[in-house]
Motif scaffolding. Structure first.
Motif: not given
Ligand code: CA
Length: 233
Positions: A8-12, A52-56
Protein backbone atom coordinates in the motif's frame (compact mmCIF):
# COMPACT_ATOMS: atom_id res chain seq x y z
CA UNK A 1 3.54 -21.92 -1.76
CA UNK A 2 4.37 -18.34 -2.67
CA UNK A 3 3.26 -15.73 -0.16
CA UNK A 4 1.08 -12.85 -1.31
CA UNK A 5 2.18 -9.46 -0.07
CA UNK A 6 -0.03 -6.41 -0.33
CA UNK A 7 1.87 -3.16 -1.00
CA UNK A 8 0.00 0.00 0.00
CA UNK A 9 2.02 2.92 -1.35
CA UNK A 10 0.86 5.99 -3.29
CA UNK A 11 4.16 6.80 -5.01
CA UNK A 12 4.31 4.72 -8.21
CA UNK A 13 8.14 4.65 -8.34
CA UNK A 14 8.43 3.24 -4.81
CA UNK A 15 5.53 0.86 -5.41
CA UNK A 16 7.23 -0.53 -8.53
CA UNK A 17 10.55 -0.83 -6.71
CA UNK A 18 8.89 -2.74 -3.87
CA UNK A 19 7.02 -5.03 -6.28
CA UNK A 20 10.26 -5.74 -8.14
CA UNK A 21 12.14 -6.55 -4.92
CA UNK A 22 9.32 -8.82 -3.72
CA UNK A 23 9.20 -10.73 -7.00
CA UNK A 24 12.95 -11.27 -6.80
CA UNK A 25 12.45 -12.54 -3.25
CA UNK A 26 9.95 -15.12 -4.57
CA UNK A 27 6.86 -13.33 -3.24
CA UNK A 28 3.72 -12.36 -5.14
CA UNK A 29 3.23 -8.58 -4.87
CA UNK A 30 -0.26 -7.06 -4.99
CA UNK A 31 -0.31 -3.29 -5.39
CA UNK A 32 -2.67 -0.69 -3.97
CA UNK A 33 -2.26 3.10 -4.13
CA UNK A 34 -4.51 3.96 -1.17
CA UNK A 35 -6.69 2.55 1.58
CA UNK A 36 -9.72 2.04 -0.62
CA UNK A 37 -7.81 -0.04 -3.16
CA UNK A 38 -6.12 -1.95 -0.37
CA UNK A 39 -9.52 -2.80 1.12
CA UNK A 40 -10.67 -4.18 -2.22
CA UNK A 41 -7.53 -6.32 -2.50
CA UNK A 42 -8.06 -7.73 1.02
CA UNK A 43 -11.71 -8.51 0.23
CA UNK A 44 -10.62 -10.39 -2.86
CA UNK A 45 -7.87 -12.39 -1.20
CA UNK A 46 -6.45 -12.06 2.32
CA UNK A 47 -2.71 -11.39 1.88
CA UNK A 48 -0.02 -13.10 3.97
CA UNK A 49 1.48 -9.73 4.91
CA UNK A 50 0.87 -6.01 4.30
CA UNK A 51 3.59 -3.47 3.51
CA UNK A 52 1.97 -0.21 4.53
CA UNK A 53 3.24 3.28 3.73
CA UNK A 54 2.79 5.80 6.54
CA UNK A 55 1.96 8.81 4.38
CA UNK A 56 -0.97 8.09 2.11
CA UNK A 57 -3.68 10.25 0.54
CA UNK A 58 -7.00 9.90 2.38
CA UNK A 59 -6.65 7.51 5.32
CA UNK A 60 -3.09 7.46 6.72
CA UNK A 61 -1.22 4.21 7.21
CA UNK A 62 -1.84 4.55 10.93
CA UNK A 63 -5.62 4.80 10.48
CA UNK A 64 -5.60 1.82 8.12
CA UNK A 65 -3.55 -0.29 10.54
CA UNK A 66 -6.01 0.50 13.35
CA UNK A 67 -8.99 -0.34 11.15
CA UNK A 68 -7.48 -3.64 9.96
CA UNK A 69 -6.69 -4.69 13.50
CA UNK A 70 -10.32 -4.18 14.50
CA UNK A 71 -11.69 -6.13 11.55
CA UNK A 72 -12.03 -9.92 11.88
CA UNK A 73 -10.91 -10.58 8.28
CA UNK A 74 -7.66 -8.65 8.55
CA UNK A 75 -6.87 -8.86 12.27
CA UNK A 76 -4.21 -11.57 11.99
CA UNK A 77 -2.40 -10.21 8.91
CA UNK A 78 1.12 -9.09 9.85
CA UNK A 79 1.78 -5.44 8.96
CA UNK A 80 5.15 -3.84 8.24
CA UNK A 81 5.02 -0.04 8.15
CA UNK A 82 7.21 2.04 5.81
CA UNK A 83 8.27 5.31 7.44
CA UNK A 84 10.56 8.21 6.64
CA UNK A 85 13.70 8.74 8.68
CA UNK A 86 13.24 10.69 11.87
CA UNK A 87 9.60 9.79 12.43
CA UNK A 88 10.50 8.21 15.75
CA UNK A 89 7.22 9.07 17.50
CA UNK A 90 5.29 7.88 14.49
CA UNK A 91 6.91 4.52 14.77
CA UNK A 92 5.89 4.06 18.38
CA UNK A 93 2.41 5.21 17.35
CA UNK A 94 2.47 2.57 14.62
CA UNK A 95 3.36 -0.18 17.06
CA UNK A 96 0.55 1.01 19.34
CA UNK A 97 -1.84 0.81 16.39
CA UNK A 98 -0.95 -2.83 15.85
CA UNK A 99 1.92 -2.72 13.37
CA UNK A 100 4.32 -5.66 13.78
CA UNK A 101 7.48 -4.06 12.45
CA UNK A 102 8.62 -1.06 10.44
CA UNK A 103 11.33 -0.21 7.94
CA UNK A 104 12.80 3.25 7.54
CA UNK A 105 13.10 4.80 4.07
CA UNK A 106 15.43 4.60 2.28
CA UNK A 107 15.95 0.88 2.83
CA UNK A 108 17.68 -1.81 0.79
CA UNK A 109 15.75 -4.63 -0.85
CA UNK A 110 17.83 -7.00 1.23
CA UNK A 111 16.81 -5.42 4.53
CA UNK A 112 13.16 -5.35 3.48
CA UNK A 113 13.15 -9.03 2.48
CA UNK A 114 14.93 -9.99 5.72
CA UNK A 115 12.24 -8.26 7.75
CA UNK A 116 9.39 -9.72 5.74
CA UNK A 117 10.81 -13.23 6.19
CA UNK A 118 11.32 -12.68 9.92
CA UNK A 119 7.73 -11.50 10.42
CA UNK A 120 6.33 -14.35 8.30
CA UNK A 121 8.47 -16.90 10.14
CA UNK A 122 7.11 -15.67 13.45
CA UNK A 123 3.49 -15.94 12.37
CA UNK A 124 4.12 -19.43 10.96
CA UNK A 125 5.61 -20.59 14.25
CA UNK A 126 2.43 -19.40 15.95
CA UNK A 127 0.35 -21.65 13.71
CA UNK A 128 2.44 -24.65 14.60
CA UNK A 129 2.20 -24.01 18.32
CA UNK A 130 -0.21 -26.00 20.37
CA UNK A 131 -2.96 -24.96 22.69
CA UNK A 132 -2.28 -23.85 26.23
CA UNK A 133 -4.35 -22.90 29.27
CA UNK A 134 -3.24 -20.86 32.28
CA UNK A 135 -5.84 -19.82 34.84
CA UNK A 136 -8.83 -18.33 33.05
CA UNK A 137 -6.86 -17.76 29.84
CA UNK A 138 -6.84 -20.27 27.03
CA UNK A 139 -5.13 -20.28 23.65
CA UNK A 140 -6.53 -22.43 20.88
CA UNK A 141 -3.36 -22.93 18.81
CA UNK A 142 -5.05 -24.43 15.76
CA UNK A 143 -7.68 -21.70 15.56
CA UNK A 144 -5.09 -19.06 16.51
CA UNK A 145 -7.48 -17.58 19.05
CA UNK A 146 -7.43 -16.53 22.69
CA UNK A 147 -10.32 -17.05 25.10
CA UNK A 148 -11.15 -16.00 28.64
CA UNK A 149 -13.25 -18.35 30.70
CA UNK A 150 -15.90 -16.19 32.29
CA UNK A 151 -18.67 -17.82 34.32
CA UNK A 152 -18.37 -21.05 32.35
CA UNK A 153 -18.40 -19.47 28.89
CA UNK A 154 -15.39 -18.84 26.63
CA UNK A 155 -15.15 -15.17 25.68
CA UNK A 156 -12.92 -14.54 22.64
CA UNK A 157 -10.16 -11.97 23.16
CA UNK A 158 -9.19 -10.42 19.82
CA UNK A 159 -5.52 -9.40 19.52
CA UNK A 160 -2.86 -8.70 16.92
CA UNK A 161 -0.19 -11.25 15.91
CA UNK A 162 2.61 -9.82 18.06
CA UNK A 163 0.46 -9.72 21.21
CA UNK A 164 -0.67 -13.25 20.47
CA UNK A 165 2.92 -14.44 20.20
CA UNK A 166 3.95 -12.58 23.34
CA UNK A 167 1.02 -14.02 25.30
CA UNK A 168 1.72 -17.51 23.98
CA UNK A 169 5.32 -17.26 25.14
CA UNK A 170 4.25 -16.02 28.57
CA UNK A 171 1.62 -18.74 28.97
CA UNK A 172 4.07 -21.48 28.06
CA UNK A 173 6.70 -19.96 30.40
CA UNK A 174 4.76 -18.72 33.42
CA UNK A 175 6.08 -17.59 36.80
CA UNK A 176 9.50 -16.66 35.47
CA UNK A 177 11.04 -13.23 34.98
CA UNK A 178 12.28 -12.34 31.50
CA UNK A 179 14.33 -9.29 30.60
CA UNK A 180 13.40 -7.24 27.53
CA UNK A 181 16.39 -8.71 25.70
CA UNK A 182 15.26 -12.24 26.50
CA UNK A 183 11.73 -11.48 25.34
CA UNK A 184 13.13 -10.04 22.10
CA UNK A 185 15.12 -13.25 21.59
CA UNK A 186 12.22 -15.58 22.31
CA UNK A 187 9.28 -13.67 20.88
CA UNK A 188 10.85 -11.59 18.11
CA UNK A 189 13.51 -14.17 17.24
CA UNK A 190 16.42 -11.89 18.13
CA UNK A 191 15.76 -9.58 15.16
CA UNK A 192 18.56 -7.07 15.07
CA UNK A 193 16.14 -4.40 13.92
CA UNK A 194 13.87 -4.38 16.95
CA UNK A 195 14.55 -2.04 19.87
CA UNK A 196 13.98 -2.96 23.51
CA UNK A 197 11.22 -0.41 24.01
CA UNK A 198 9.22 -2.24 21.36
CA UNK A 199 8.70 -4.85 24.09
CA UNK A 200 7.18 -2.22 26.40
CA UNK A 201 4.79 -1.05 23.69
CA UNK A 202 3.51 -4.56 23.04
CA UNK A 203 3.28 -5.37 26.76
CA UNK A 204 1.08 -2.26 27.10
CA UNK A 205 -1.12 -3.36 24.22
CA UNK A 206 -1.37 -6.90 25.57
CA UNK A 207 -2.51 -5.59 28.96
CA UNK A 208 -5.09 -3.39 27.24
CA UNK A 209 -6.60 -6.37 25.42
CA UNK A 210 -6.75 -8.37 28.68
CA UNK A 211 -8.14 -5.47 30.72
CA UNK A 212 -11.86 -5.89 29.83
CA UNK A 213 -11.58 -9.47 31.14
CA UNK A 214 -9.74 -8.30 34.30
CA UNK A 215 -6.77 -10.51 33.41
CA UNK A 216 -4.26 -7.73 32.69
CA UNK A 217 -2.64 -8.07 36.14
CA UNK A 218 -1.25 -11.45 35.02
CA UNK A 219 1.31 -9.53 32.95
CA UNK A 220 3.53 -8.16 35.69
CA UNK A 221 6.33 -5.64 35.62
CA UNK A 222 9.31 -6.68 37.73
CA UNK A 223 11.11 -3.47 38.58
CA UNK A 224 14.65 -3.32 37.27
CA UNK A 225 14.38 -6.81 35.77
CA UNK A 226 11.67 -7.18 33.15
CA UNK A 227 8.33 -8.93 32.94
CA UNK A 228 6.66 -12.01 34.36
CA UNK A 229 3.42 -13.81 33.59
CA UNK A 230 1.80 -15.07 36.76
CA UNK A 231 -1.50 -16.47 37.98
CA UNK A 232 -0.63 -15.20 41.49
CA UNK A 233 -2.21 -11.77 41.11
CA1 CA B 1 3.48 7.98 0.54
Amino acid sequence: MQKHILIVEDEPAIRDMLAFALRKGDFVPICAADGRQAQECIAERVPDLILLDWMLPGSSGLELARRWRRDATSRAIPIIMLTARGEENDRVGGLEAGVDDYVVKPFSARELLARIRAVLRRSREDDEDGSVQVGALRIDGAAHRVFADEAGTAQPIPMGPTEYRLLHFFMTHPERVYTRTQLLDHVWGGSVYVEERTVDVHIRRLRKTLEPHRLDAMVQTVRGAGYRFSTAV
